[in-house]
Design an enzyme around this catalytic site. Structure first.
Site, PDB file in Angstrom:
ATOM      1  N   ASP A   1      72.121  25.493 101.616  1.00 29.21           N
ATOM      2  CA  ASP A   1      72.503  26.091 100.334  1.00 29.21           C
ATOM      3  C   ASP A   1      71.210  27.114  99.810  1.00 29.21           C
ATOM      4  OD1 ASP A   1      74.402  24.354 100.287  1.00 29.21           O
ATOM      5  OD2 ASP A   1      73.438  23.050  98.643  1.00 29.21           O
TER       6      ASP A   1
ATOM      7  N   SER B   1      67.990  19.987 106.095  1.00 27.89           N
ATOM      8  CA  SER B   1      68.921  19.274 104.895  1.00 27.89           C
ATOM      9  C   SER B   1      69.939  20.270 104.579  1.00 27.89           C
ATOM     10  CB  SER B   1      68.049  18.804 103.868  1.00 27.89           C
ATOM     11  OG  SER B   1      67.389  19.816 103.040  1.00 27.89           O
ATOM     12  N   LYS B   2      70.938  19.837 103.903  1.00 30.75           N
ATOM     13  CA  LYS B   2      71.897  20.586 103.360  1.00 30.75           C
ATOM     14  C   LYS B   2      71.306  21.374 102.228  1.00 30.75           C
ATOM     15  CE  LYS B   2      74.618  18.642  99.771  1.00 30.75           C
ATOM     16  NZ  LYS B   2      74.825  20.240  98.920  1.00 30.75           N
ATOM     17  N   ARG B   3      70.410  20.880 101.522  1.00 32.95           N
ATOM     18  CA  ARG B   3      69.967  21.840 100.615  1.00 32.95           C
ATOM     19  C   ARG B   3      69.371  23.066 101.137  1.00 32.95           C
ATOM     20  NH1 ARG B   3      70.223  19.234  95.823  1.00 32.95           N
ATOM     21  NH2 ARG B   3      69.017  21.177  94.643  1.00 32.95           N
TER      22      ARG B   3
END
Length: 516
Positions: free
Chosen positions: A272, A267-269
């Site tokens: 990050d 996921s994008k998380r």
RNA sequence: GCCGCGUUGGUCAAUCGGUUAAGACGCCUCCCUUUCACGGAGGAAUGAGGGGUUCGAUUCCCCUACGCGGUACCA
């Protein structure tokens, strides 16, 4: 004569384009090209509550950057438009099929409010069944055209009561289909619930839309993520009732791309958290203003991005890892796509990029690198500066990301500030002999007739020999003078590109500091 | 819970019943390089567990375990 191969990528414009999405596009594209077919982009914007302005344009931009341009899209419509489901809905495309299903007895009206559905779920929830489904047993207890008397249904309809249309799934049947990657997959209809087909706002759900649109757009092969596998039986039922199962596209459910640590979908998380991009390009959320880094801005070449993605779940069995898009088009095969998910490895991704930086002519990515220099406030075009392409050629072996060219070669265009150079590596061993050597070097440099690396090296070593100093003891000081740090290509290559004037200037500057 | 799909080194992975179980990334050692890289040569590291089938299973079948996905008027 068989039908022309047609594939589609059908994203919903709700945010940045995930690398898994790009891989799906890539596989679509490769397969379409390989079979001389069409690749279509269809926008699945049936959820108005999740509409994000700019997302559709962003997706198009990402595809353009990757070079995976669709043959038909909202921007370049073909004969099967419109290419946005919201527009298709406006044309009433979905309603008629939903109603057809109701008439055939394969679907029904349901009047349950969201609150009532919620109530049903909490009411029937047990330890053994934490998520009760609106299915063949529960539908008799709900408010729909199957449980209510016909007059009541008609009255509700006439009164314009908000309602949805649900598929009527009959229990006790085995549904199976052949997945192009997984082979035979079987489901029992007992486990399939009565999915909503048409929402209360008149919009179709994905389930209805994908079937209707794939049919109308004459899609022959449909690739999608593995997360869709469980809803395949609904789609098959719909195909059977509406257009005939034999007309259905061939399905391929692609394995997931997993997070590097632990398990689960990437996921994008995760990006990050672990410091790498997940989206193809920078994505700025128009609502929160939050910016998410993309592969492009991180310094990736589209060639390597695609190559890396292609290998995440597929290989040609030969051990070859570097492929051009043309080779991929030629060699790609669904039979060799993995069934299991693959963990994303950013280190490997960087390796791919490094390989492509090395093999592509620097002129190919000079423009992008130029923009990084610009962003760093470095002017690569000022008079007397070395040619950018020569510089890039010289340092490309040591750059994994395009952004690294700035750190690796910035000194060519911007002399290091003598005051900030760390001279500690040479200072302790500095002496009068070395000082004299460089003074002499300064005197001789203007007389070098051929200013190139071999000549410079030869002259330098002869002088060192004459001064009875080991060249090795002089190279590091010279490097520090020219580069400002212990890095970079060969010193003589650097001096050659810098030119006599700048070379002499830099040596003189630092030499003054060393004497003190 | 139920349904579905998966499971070869840390990671990507080859193998389509018989191999010393490839290769790549990363890691370690050495060489090259009088910087850092590139490059070259080595090294450590793999078939989830249990049953079958078979002369022979990583490979075929079953069970278990584990993981993931789904179980929305989201896609």
């Amino acid at each position: 004569m068989s039908k022309k191969v047609r594939l589609r990528f059908a994203p919903s414009p709700t945010g940045g384009l995930h690398l898994g999405g790009v891989r799906t596009v890539l596989y679509n594209y490769l397969f379409a090209r390989q079979h001389h077919g069409d690749f279509i982009l269809r926008i699945e914007d049936t959820d108005q509550s999740r509409y994000v302005p700019g997302a559709e344009e962003y997706i198009l931009d990402c595809l353009a950057w990757c070079g995976l341009n669709p043959d038909e899209s909202p921007l370049h419509p073909g004969a099967y438009g419109p290419y946005r489901q919201s527009q298709r809905k406006a044309e009433g495309l979905y309603l008629q099929y939903a109603q057809q299903l109701v008439q055939q007895g394969h679907a029904y009206y349901a009047f349950d409010t969201p609150e009532e559905l919620e109530e049903m779920r909490t009411h029937y929830k047990t330890a053994e069944n934490p998520s009760p489904q609106y299915n063949h047993v529960l539908r008799t207890k709900m408010k729909n055209s199957l449980s209510l008397p016909a007059e009541d249904v008609q009255r509700l309809l006439d009164a314009g009561t908000p309602h949805v249309i649900r598929i009527k799934v009959m229990p006790g049947e085995e549904i199976h289909f052949t997945d192009l990657i997984r082979g035979d997959v079987t489901f029992s209809t007992n486990g399939v619930d009565d999915k909503v087909l048409l929402k209360a706002d008149g919009m179709p759900t994905y389930h209805l839309a994908v079937v209707v649109d794939d049919h109308l757009m004459e899609i022959t092969h449909a690739f999608r993520g593995e997360e869709w596998l469980p809803s395949a039986p609904v789609h098959i039922l719909l195909w059977r009732h509406l257009f005939g199962e034999d007309k259905m596209p061939r399905w391929a459910h692609l394995p997931l791309i997993l997070k590097p640590d632990g398990n689960g979908k990437l996921s994008k998380r995760d990006g990050d958290r672990l410091g790498f991009p997940v989206f193809a390009m920078n994505w700025k959320d128009p609502n929160t203003g939050e910016m998410t880094k993309g592969f492009r801005e991180m310094g990736f070449l589209p060639e390597s991005f695609l190559n890396m993605l292609a290998m995440l779940g597929w290989n040609d069995g030969s051990g070859q890892e570097l492929f051009t898009i043309e080779e991929l088009i030629q060699k790609f095969s669904l039979e060799r796509v993995h069934k299991g998910g693959a963990k994303f490895d950013f280190e490997k991704a960087k390796w791919f990029n490094h390989e492509w930086i090395k093999r592509l002519p620097v002129t190919h990515y000079q423009g992008q690198v130029q923009s990084y220099f610009q962003a760093a406030g470095i002017d690569t075009a000022k008079p007397g500066a070395p040619r950018l392409d020569s510089v890039l050629e010289l340092v490309k072996d040591r750059c994994h990301l395009l952004t690294e060219f700035v750190q690796q070669s910035g000194f060519f265009f911007q002399a290091p500030d003598p005051a900030t150079i760390d001279l500690s590596p040479v200072r302790p061993k500095w002496n009068e002999a070395k000082q004299q050597f460089f003074i002499e070097l300064l005197n001789q440099l203007p007389f070098i007739k051929t200013w190139d690396a071999p000549t410079l090296e030869k002259e330098f070593k002869e002088m060192a020999a004459a001064a009875a100093i080991k060249p090795g003891d002089l190279l590091l000081p010279l490097r520090l003078m020219l580069v400002g740090g212990k890095f970079g290509p060969g010193v003589f290559d650097i001096a050659a590109l810098l030119g006599p004037q700048e070379t002499i200037h830099r040596i003189r500057q630092v030499l003054g500091l060393l004497r003190a």
